[in-house]
Write an enzyme that holds these catalytic residues in place. Structure first.
Site, PDB file in Angstrom:
ATOM      1  CG  ASP A 213      -9.781  37.530   1.391  1.00 14.58           C
ATOM      2  OD1 ASP A 213      -8.731  37.288   0.772  1.00 14.58           O
ATOM      3  OD2 ASP A 213     -10.010  37.124   2.550  1.00 14.58           O
TER       4      ASP A 213
ATOM      5  CG  ASP B 193      -7.696  31.475   1.975  1.00 14.50           C
ATOM      6  OD1 ASP B 193      -8.479  30.579   1.625  1.00 14.50           O
ATOM      7  OD2 ASP B 193      -6.568  31.622   1.475  1.00 14.50           O
TER       8      ASP B 193
END
Length: 172
Positions: A7, A9
């Protein structure tokens, strides 16, 4: 384990919601060292990221590209990027927690999803991994919910611990 997908952020970079300014990109602690560990081991790495700010009109595709370019400038190159720019109500099959980005990244890397590990900071990341048949490792942050931690297959204190755990996973 033959590939690791991250991922963006809250996992690789500090989560600044709908960041449209590449100058504001700040790596998470230990991110560069963890990624360099994987590169040294020859493990393909990718990014899978929801970016609904585009659908909401809060960030342009150009700004998104500039932010992603800055991520690579600070953290080094990734073998694959999968970005979903759709909103939550668009019904997109790639938007996490749906498995689309995990499946696409695995396909592009030539690796079965079962031989991929997804590392993220929230339940949606873990749900996408599970839905794709991949393994998941949660690296909690201040926004991670207790229920997401309890539901995670594996939890790591930081990115380097997550990477070491991912390297130790054996494919089914």
């Amino acid at each position: 384990m033959r590939a690791i997908l991250f991922d963006r952020d809250g996992t690789l970079i500090v989560d600044l919601p709908y960041n449209n300014d590449a100058k504001r990109v700040l790596p998470m602690p230990g991110a560069r060292a963890a990624l360099d560990r994987l590169r040294a081991a020859g493990v393909p790495i990718g990014v899978i990221t929801n970016q609904s700010g585009v659908a909401r009109g809060l960030i342009t595709l150009r700004e998104l590209s500039e932010v992603n370019d800055r991520v690579e400038e600070l953290l080094g190159p990734f073998d694959v990027w999968e970005v979903c720019v759709h909103g939550e109500d668009d019904g997109c099959p790639c938007r996490k927690p749906a498995p689309g980005m995990v499946l696409s990244a695995a396909r592009r890397l030539g690796v079965p999803p079962a031989e991929c590990v997804v590392i993220g900071d929230i339940g949606r990341d873990m749900e996408a991994a599970r839905a794709a048949g991949a393994r998941g490792i949660l690296v909690p942050t201040a926004v991670t919910k207790i229920g997401e931690i309890r539901a995670a297959e594996r939890v790591a204190a930081d990115l380097l611990e997550a990477v070491e755990a991912a390297l130790a996973f054996q494919p089914p």
